[in-house]
Design a protein around this motif. Structure first.
Motif, PDB file in Angstrom:
ATOM      1  N   PRO A 105       0.566   3.903   5.675  1.00  0.00           N
ATOM      2  CA  PRO A 105      -0.208   3.406   4.532  1.00  0.00           C
ATOM      3  C   PRO A 105      -0.197   1.896   4.409  1.00  0.00           C
ATOM      4  CG  PRO A 105       1.906   4.236   3.788  1.00  0.00           C
ATOM      5  CD  PRO A 105       1.839   4.542   5.263  1.00  0.00           C
ATOM      6  N   ARG A 170     -10.659  -0.520  -2.725  1.00  0.00           N
ATOM      7  CA  ARG A 170      -9.594  -0.199  -1.775  1.00  0.00           C
ATOM      8  C   ARG A 170      -8.450   0.527  -2.477  1.00  0.00           C
ATOM      9  NH1 ARG A 170      -6.548  -5.031   1.283  1.00  0.00           N
ATOM     10  NH2 ARG A 170      -5.847  -5.361  -0.874  1.00  0.00           N
ATOM     11  N   SER A 171      -8.052   0.046  -3.647  1.00  0.00           N
ATOM     12  CA  SER A 171      -6.960   0.678  -4.388  1.00  0.00           C
ATOM     13  C   SER A 171      -7.319   2.105  -4.794  1.00  0.00           C
ATOM     14  CB  SER A 171      -6.618  -0.150  -5.630  1.00  0.00           C
ATOM     15  OG  SER A 171      -6.165  -1.442  -5.269  1.00  0.00           O
ATOM     16  N   ARG A 174      -7.089   4.413  -1.793  1.00  0.00           N
ATOM     17  CA  ARG A 174      -5.711   4.579  -1.337  1.00  0.00           C
ATOM     18  C   ARG A 174      -4.881   5.423  -2.313  1.00  0.00           C
ATOM     19  NH1 ARG A 174      -3.347   1.254   2.322  1.00  0.00           N
ATOM     20  NH2 ARG A 174      -1.417   1.237   1.092  1.00  0.00           N
ATOM     21  N   PHE A 226      -6.235   5.663   4.863  1.00  0.00           N
ATOM     22  CA  PHE A 226      -5.791   4.293   4.598  1.00  0.00           C
ATOM     23  C   PHE A 226      -6.595   3.243   5.367  1.00  0.00           C
ATOM     24  CE2 PHE A 226      -1.925   6.811   3.575  1.00  0.00           C
ATOM     25  CZ  PHE A 226      -1.937   6.563   2.207  1.00  0.00           C
ATOM     26  N   ALA A 229     -10.108   3.109   3.989  1.00  0.00           N
ATOM     27  CA  ALA A 229     -10.132   2.476   2.662  1.00  0.00           C
ATOM     28  C   ALA A 229     -10.325   0.971   2.793  1.00  0.00           C
ATOM     29  CB  ALA A 229      -8.840   2.789   1.902  1.00  0.00           C
TER      30      ALA A 229
END
Length: 313
Positions: A105, A170-171, A174, A226, A229
């Motif tokens: 990750p 992105r957050s 994820r 990940f 993302a």
């Protein structure tokens, strides 16, 4: 009472989503590489990098670097790998975060992929011809500024994919449960077919169920979301201008383009070719995957025996 019911509904929905995510991952399970050849591992910065190798080691080295998408891996070269191995010592890695390579990750970045391509070429090959697809073409071009390569063959290369960088997106992708659910929708079989029909394949009859199944399995491995993302949120776009990078190289560059590509249109290929003084080879009836849909003609390009496609200088 209403608040309690609402919270209960939310908790139930989250629980159901988490359960659905677990079911999908368990159904995918382990999967076998699509490319025939010797399966190897290259240890790099804590990653176990998977690669497939074929051909006579005494033949010229040829590195095949797949592009970036939600279900990417070296299977992208399944239509040309065996034929190229008749003339070359072919090595096709799965990039960090994809395929059979480790998928920790991390906050994946363009600089990480550029460093990987550079180190992989330097550590595993000698004076290699490097084939790279889409965004990975930019990484290969930057790597060629630092390591010796014989030639670059770039398939619809780009240095711009998803626009400006978006930390929030992105957050979200994820995030556990919700992010995983969104990603699972992206790599569902209907979505895989949709994306290929939209910008991958000119003729969807060329997309086999074996490829769809493989991409679905690859897309549902642990940690699979990940790297994508970072891709969809713009963090895998390099800072360097691709045209300037290519113009700085002292190696032959061939650009291979699908005539009907829309995400990276042919006009961009012509601009890059002019800027870098590169050869541009144009495949008709093709979008972003001319090497997949026209494998024989693409092999001829690699062998420098171009006869049946348009060549622009």
């Amino acid at each position: 009472m209403r608040l309690r019911k609402a919270l209960g509904a939310v908790v139930g929905a989250v629980g159901a989503t988490a359960a659905a995510n677990r079911v999908l991952q368990s159904r995918a399970g382990a999967f076998e590489p699509m490319l025939d050849g010797e399966q190897g591992t290259y240890r790099w910065r804590g990653f176990d990098i998977a690669y497939t190798e074929a051909g006579d080691p005494s033949d010229p080295d040829l590195v095949l670097c797949h592009g970036i998408n939600a279900a990417a891996s070296n299977h992208e070269f399944h239509t040309v790998f065996d034929t190229l191995a008749e003339d070359y010592h072919v090595i096709a890695p799965d990039l960090p975060g994809f395929g059979h390579t480790d998928r920790p990750p991390l906050l994946y970045s363009a600089s990480l992929y550029t460093a990987f391509v550079r180190d992989f070429i330097e550590d595993t090959t000698t004076d290699a011809t490097v084939v790279a697809s889409s965004l990975t073409g930019a990484y290969a071009a930057s790597a060629a500024q630092e390591v010796d390569v014989k030639e670059l063959i770039l398939i619809c290369p780009t240095d711009s994919s998803m626009g400006s960088r978006n930390v929030g997106l992105r957050s979200l992708l994820r995030a556990p449960v919700v992010g995983e659910a969104i990603y699972n929708l992206t790599v569902s079989k209907p979505s895989i077919r949709h994306f290929h029909a939209d910008h991958g394949y000119y003729d969807m009859d060329n997309l086999t169920e074996d490829v769809v199944d493989y991409e679905w399995q690859s897309g549902h491995q642990p940690g699979a979301r990940f790297a994508p993302a970072s891709f969809v949120s713009g963090f895998l776009d390099p800072d360097a201008d691709l045209g300037e990078t290519l113009a700085s190289l002292d190696v032959p560059v061939t650009l291979v383009w699908g005539e009907d590509a829309d995400i990276t249109p042919l006009s961009e290929g012509r601009n890059l070719a002019d800027q870098a003084d590169a050869m541009l080879v144009v495949f008709g009836d093709s979008l972003l995957l001319p090497h997949v849909e026209h494998p024989g003609e693409f092999v001829d390009v690699v062998r420098d025996r171009v006869t049946s496609v348009t060549v622009e200088n």
